[in-house]
Design a protein around this motif. Structure first.
Motif, PDB file in Angstrom:
ATOM      1  N   LYS A   1      -7.625   3.207   3.343  1.00 26.04           N
ATOM      2  CA  LYS A   1      -6.873   1.959   4.088  1.00 26.04           C
ATOM      3  C   LYS A   1      -5.739   2.544   5.086  1.00 26.04           C
ATOM      4  O   LYS A   1      -5.719   2.209   6.365  1.00 26.04           O
ATOM      5  CB  LYS A   1      -6.332   1.006   2.943  1.00 26.04           C
ATOM      6  CG  LYS A   1      -7.104   0.451   2.271  1.00 26.04           C
ATOM      7  CD  LYS A   1      -6.497  -0.650   1.013  1.00 26.04           C
ATOM      8  CE  LYS A   1      -7.660  -1.347   0.211  1.00 26.04           C
ATOM      9  NZ  LYS A   1      -7.235  -1.922  -1.009  1.00 26.04           N
ATOM     10  N   TRP A   2      -4.692   3.116   4.376  1.00 26.70           N
ATOM     11  CA  TRP A   2      -3.661   3.755   5.194  1.00 26.70           C
ATOM     12  C   TRP A   2      -3.835   4.684   6.254  1.00 26.70           C
ATOM     13  O   TRP A   2      -3.288   4.854   6.956  1.00 26.70           O
ATOM     14  CB  TRP A   2      -2.433   4.112   4.275  1.00 26.70           C
ATOM     15  CG  TRP A   2      -2.791   5.416   3.388  1.00 26.70           C
ATOM     16  CD1 TRP A   2      -3.267   5.289   2.175  1.00 26.70           C
ATOM     17  CD2 TRP A   2      -2.534   6.693   3.826  1.00 26.70           C
ATOM     18  NE1 TRP A   2      -3.126   6.595   1.828  1.00 26.70           N
ATOM     19  CE2 TRP A   2      -2.812   7.453   2.792  1.00 26.70           C
ATOM     20  CE3 TRP A   2      -1.996   7.073   4.919  1.00 26.70           C
ATOM     21  CZ2 TRP A   2      -2.674   8.912   2.919  1.00 26.70           C
ATOM     22  CZ3 TRP A   2      -1.848   8.582   5.146  1.00 26.70           C
ATOM     23  CH2 TRP A   2      -2.395   9.476   4.072  1.00 26.70           C
TER      24      TRP A   2
ATOM     25  N   THR B   1      -5.405  -0.088  10.331  1.00 28.00           N
ATOM     26  CA  THR B   1      -4.279  -0.585  10.174  1.00 28.00           C
ATOM     27  C   THR B   1      -3.103   0.423  10.091  1.00 28.00           C
ATOM     28  O   THR B   1      -3.206   1.294   9.409  1.00 28.00           O
ATOM     29  CB  THR B   1      -4.482  -1.628   8.879  1.00 28.00           C
ATOM     30  OG1 THR B   1      -5.434  -2.363   8.936  1.00 28.00           O
ATOM     31  CG2 THR B   1      -3.090  -2.369   8.736  1.00 28.00           C
TER      32      THR B   1
ATOM     33  N   GLY C   1      -8.278   3.623   7.896  1.00 30.27           N
ATOM     34  CA  GLY C   1      -8.338   2.415   8.609  1.00 30.27           C
ATOM     35  C   GLY C   1      -7.458   2.222   9.805  1.00 30.27           C
ATOM     36  O   GLY C   1      -6.934   3.312  10.202  1.00 30.27           O
TER      37      GLY C   1
ATOM     38  N   ILE D   1       0.919  -1.222  -0.150  1.00 32.24           N
ATOM     39  CA  ILE D   1       0.178  -0.015  -0.023  1.00 32.24           C
ATOM     40  C   ILE D   1       0.886   1.175   0.061  1.00 32.24           C
ATOM     41  O   ILE D   1       0.604   2.225  -0.919  1.00 32.24           O
ATOM     42  CB  ILE D   1      -0.968  -0.020   1.331  1.00 32.24           C
ATOM     43  CG1 ILE D   1      -1.938  -1.133   1.259  1.00 32.24           C
ATOM     44  CG2 ILE D   1      -1.610   1.154   1.322  1.00 32.24           C
ATOM     45  CD1 ILE D   1      -2.910  -0.938   0.207  1.00 32.24           C
TER      46      ILE D   1
END
Length: 368
Positions: free
Chosen positions: A168-169, A174, A172, A135
């Motif tokens: 996502k990065w 994570t 999120g 990512i």
């Protein structure tokens, strides 16, 4: 007569005899009692019968043990929650000296695709096809391409991919290896979510959201949370009615459609900064033209769910006040020039922006 006299003398002798016998019997009984008592205190006593003297003989040992226990420190009770630290005086926010170097995006033109950018986009796609997805490396490739001259389709594609990756990065929970924009933080005793957020130049609301924390006060020492290395800045394109959000000064996050000032009351171009104490939830608003005061419960209240006040720093914005970014109860006005100079957003979008911009630090650059 003589017989009666003899009887009296016999009775008297009998009574005198008992006067001596009774004391003798008492003496004999006393001697027997003393002998029996001495015998009872000897070897034949009941082992469960501890008299006062025996109890006293045990007392020194008992007292010694009690003294030993008293010397042992009692453990301190564990607190039910972290103690609240004594709040420090709120420091006065310094004037921003270093202005963000947001990318100078070239106007979209109908030219052939940029081959160098196309190569970077292809490399990013390959990184994302691996298992697991790479990512952060893909984000850096796309960010490099984003700063290049691109045609309309390329720019739209790069923005869309960067937006999808930010879910996502950034948004999120994570934490990806080698990510310089996000990381982890182990909560220490006395930490507050607001103080942690201030250290990283982001609002506490964004940390609350990305870590799925229900309330700031449930934070506990020893917890590891995700943090974001801020600050965030925005760039508003007046001709396109688009607001672009950046983390720090180069990483594109996503775009938003906005409404801007109508002719004669255009949103001033130049550099703005979020005002100190300029972030408010549904504040009362005085109409500068009529003087009428609007309140959130009014059906025609114009500010929507949030208000982010701005101070003008450079260009046509310099010295200007009274402008801001806010929501609206007229979503049909988004994408149009119909405001009195402020930047309008959908209510959901302005809440996100409210949770990202930091007073006295985050900037807003408006370009033609």
């Amino acid at each position: 007569m003589a017989r009666r006299s003899r009887r009296l003398r016999s009775r008297r002798r009998h009574q005198q005899r008992w006067r001596y016998i009774i004391p003798v019997l008492l003496i004999i009984g006393l001697v027997i009692a003393i002998i029996y008592g001495s015998f009872g205190r000897g070897k034949g006593k009941d082992p469960n019968d501890i008299n006062d003297a025996a109890l006293e003989s045990k007392m020194p040992e008992v007292k010694e043990k009690e003294t030993e226990v008293a010397k042992e420190p009692e453990p301190e009770p564990l607190p039910e929650r972290l103690p609240e630290p004594i709040p420090e005086p709120e420091p006065k926010m310094p004037v921003v000296e270093m202005k963000p170097d947001l990318p100078d995006i070239a106007p979209v033109q109908d030219f052939a695709p940029n081959s160098e950018a196309a190569s970077l986009i292809a490399q990013a796609a390959a990184l994302l096809s691996e298992k697991p997805e790479r990512i952060i490396e893909a984000r850096e490739k796309l960010t490099e391409a984003f700063r290049m001259p691109l045609n309309k389709k390329q720019r739209a594609d790069v923005k869309e991919q960067l937006r999808d990756l930010s879910d996502k990065w950034l948004f999120g929970k994570t934490i990806y290896p080698d990510d310089k924009l996000c990381g982890s933080y182990k909560v220490k005793s006395g930490d507050l979510l607001s103080t942690i957020a201030k250290r990283y130049k982001v609002p506490w609301e964004i940390l609350l959201g990305i870590n799925n924390i229900s309330r700031p006060e449930v934070l506990r020492a020893g917890d590891t949370i995700k943090v974001v290395n801020g600050p965030f800045h925005v760039r508003v394109d007046r001709s396109a009615f688009i607001m672009d959000l950046y983390l720090q000064d180069k990483t594109f996050v996503r775009s938003f459609r906005v409404g801007l000032g109508k002719p004669g009351r255009e949103t001033p171009t130049g550099l703005w900064r979020v005002k100190s104490n300029g972030k408010l939830e549904k504040p009362p608003w005085p109409d500068p033209d009529t003087g009428k005061m609007y309140y959130p419960e009014d059906p025609d209240y114009p500010l929507g769910s949030r208000w982010i006040g701005l101070d003008g720093l450079e260009g046509n914005a310099k010295g200007r006040t009274g402008f801001g970014i806010h929501g609206t109860k007229e979503p049909e006005q988004i994408g149009k020039a119909d405001s009195r100079g402020c930047v309008r957003m959908y209510n959901g979008d302005v809440i996100l922006m409210y949770n990202l911009l930091v007073p006295s630090i985050s900037t807003v650059r408006v370009v033609e």
